[in-house]
Every structure is written in C-alpha cells, then in structure tokens.
Design a protein around this motif. Structure first.
Motif, PDB file in Angstrom:
ATOM      1  N   UNK A  95       0.809  -1.221   0.000  1.00  0.00           N
ATOM      2  CA  UNK A  95       0.000   0.000   0.000  1.00  0.00           C
ATOM      3  C   UNK A  95       0.843   1.272   0.000  1.00  0.00           C
ATOM      4  N   UNK A  96       2.162   1.119  -0.072  1.00  0.00           N
ATOM      5  CA  UNK A  96       3.008   2.313  -0.118  1.00  0.00           C
ATOM      6  C   UNK A  96       2.683   3.130  -1.366  1.00  0.00           C
ATOM      7  N   UNK A  97       2.455   4.418  -1.198  1.00  0.00           N
ATOM      8  CA  UNK A  97       2.203   5.265  -2.380  1.00  0.00           C
ATOM      9  C   UNK A  97       3.436   5.316  -3.283  1.00  0.00           C
ATOM     10  N   UNK A  98       3.198   5.515  -4.556  1.00  0.00           N
ATOM     11  CA  UNK A  98       4.274   5.573  -5.539  1.00  0.00           C
ATOM     12  C   UNK A  98       5.337   6.594  -5.153  1.00  0.00           C
ATOM     13  N   UNK A  99       4.922   7.746  -4.633  1.00  0.00           N
ATOM     14  CA  UNK A  99       5.887   8.788  -4.263  1.00  0.00           C
ATOM     15  C   UNK A  99       6.834   8.296  -3.163  1.00  0.00           C
ATOM     16  N   UNK A 100       6.314   7.570  -2.183  1.00  0.00           N
ATOM     17  CA  UNK A 100       7.172   7.033  -1.120  1.00  0.00           C
ATOM     18  C   UNK A 100       8.104   5.940  -1.642  1.00  0.00           C
ATOM     19  N   UNK A 101       7.574   5.087  -2.526  1.00  0.00           N
ATOM     20  CA  UNK A 101       8.428   4.072  -3.139  1.00  0.00           C
ATOM     21  C   UNK A 101       9.588   4.735  -3.876  1.00  0.00           C
ATOM     22  N   UNK A 102       9.265   5.727  -4.679  1.00  0.00           N
ATOM     23  CA  UNK A 102      10.285   6.430  -5.462  1.00  0.00           C
ATOM     24  C   UNK A 102      11.332   7.072  -4.555  1.00  0.00           C
ATOM     25  N   UNK A 103      10.873   7.687  -3.470  1.00  0.00           N
ATOM     26  CA  UNK A 103      11.798   8.326  -2.532  1.00  0.00           C
ATOM     27  C   UNK A 103      12.739   7.298  -1.906  1.00  0.00           C
ATOM     28  N   UNK A 104      12.200   6.162  -1.495  1.00  0.00           N
ATOM     29  CA  UNK A 104      13.030   5.123  -0.879  1.00  0.00           C
ATOM     30  C   UNK A 104      14.014   4.506  -1.871  1.00  0.00           C
ATOM     31  N   UNK A 105      13.644   4.518  -3.154  1.00  0.00           N
ATOM     32  CA  UNK A 105      14.518   3.970  -4.194  1.00  0.00           C
ATOM     33  C   UNK A 105      15.454   5.017  -4.775  1.00  0.00           C
ATOM     34  N   UNK A 106      15.212   6.290  -4.400  1.00  0.00           N
ATOM     35  CA  UNK A 106      16.001   7.408  -4.901  1.00  0.00           C
ATOM     36  C   UNK A 106      15.898   7.541  -6.426  1.00  0.00           C
ATOM     37  N   UNK A 107      14.647   7.395  -6.905  1.00  0.00           N
ATOM     38  CA  UNK A 107      14.355   7.596  -8.325  1.00  0.00           C
ATOM     39  C   UNK A 107      13.125   8.499  -8.424  1.00  0.00           C
ATOM     40  N   UNK A 108      12.827   8.951  -9.629  1.00  0.00           N
ATOM     41  CA  UNK A 108      11.659   9.820  -9.812  1.00  0.00           C
ATOM     42  C   UNK A 108      10.378   8.989  -9.690  1.00  0.00           C
TER      43      UNK A 108
END
Length: 149
Positions: free
Chosen positions: A17-30
């Motif tokens: 359920x992690x939002x895409x923005x949080x996933x991207x932040x944790x992966x250090x990608x856009x």
C-alpha cells in the motif's frame, strides 16, 4: 531485472500500500520512473497480484495442519476432479503436488479440531482418488509470508 527492481519488489512485499511517491523516494528515483518499473514488473508477471496478509487466529481459525495426501488413482480425469474439489474448499489455503511419498500436500486452516475432522470425513476421505492422508498439526508458525527476493 536490476538491484532497483529487486529493492522495489521487496518494498512492495513488505507493504503493497506504499504510495508511488514514497516508493520512489526510498529507491532514490523519480515517481514516474518508479511507476514505469512497477508497471513493467506487473506486465512481466513478476508482480502477480496485491493482497492483504490476514492473521488466521484473529479470524477465528485456530487449527492449522499440513496434510499429506496419497492417491490411489493418477489418471488425468481423477486428478482433475481431485484438484477441482480442493480448489473449491476454503479450508485448503495451499496445495502442492510434489515428489516423494505423498502426492499432494495441503495447508488447512479451520476453526478447531472438530471442523477439521468434518473436513476429513465429509470431504477429503470421500474423494474417489484419495487413498489415505497423514496429518501434521502445526504447533506454531516459525516463518511464513517471507518476501521473495
């Protein structure tokens, strides 16, 4: 599949359920690159589906067992009927066809031993292809729902 994809898969398995923005932040990608990666993993069948992990005890399912099923018949029709019957039963949460002594291994969840006995007598033992079954009662879960990675 690269290390970013693997980390993404791990994050989604931990919390889908992690939002895409949080996933991207944790992966250090856009965020757009993250969305494209998730979509590509879905399209490739790496991510088959999203689901909730439910606590069986909280659902009143206090009895858990692994049942090793031995068949008498292995013809296509008998196997098809057995598999279809197993797939329809809510008590059967997992079913594996394996090598070794038993033909199938079933993970069973029921409310109690009486419900399990009813499952055996009114379902499993009346299946024409079933010769015998050996039950191993689960005393406690040590590891389950582990991420694949």
């Amino acid at each position: 599949m690269d290390s970013t994809d693997r980390k993404l898969i791990l994050l989604l398995q931990q919390d889908s359920r992690l939002p895409n923005a949080q996933l991207a932040e944790r992966l250090n990608i856009s965020a757009s690159a993250c969305w494209r990666r998730v979509k590509a993993l879905e399209d490739a069948g790496v991510i088959a589906r999203y689901s909730a992990i439910v606590n069986p005890d909280a659902m009143g399912l206090k009895f858990e067992a692994i049942v090793h099923v031995h068949l008498t018949r292995h013809d296509t029709e008998a196997l098809g009927r057995f598999i279809a019957a197993v797939q329809r039963r809510d008590e059967v949460t997992e079913c594996y066809a394996t090598t070794g002594q038993a033909d199938y291994h079933l993970r069973i969840l029921c409310r109690d031993i009486e419900a399990y006995n009813e499952f055996l007598e009114k379902f499993l033992f009346v299946q024409p292809a079933v010769n015998s079954a050996q039950t191993n009662v689960v005393l406690r879960r040590i590891k389950s729902n582990a991420p694949v990675g």
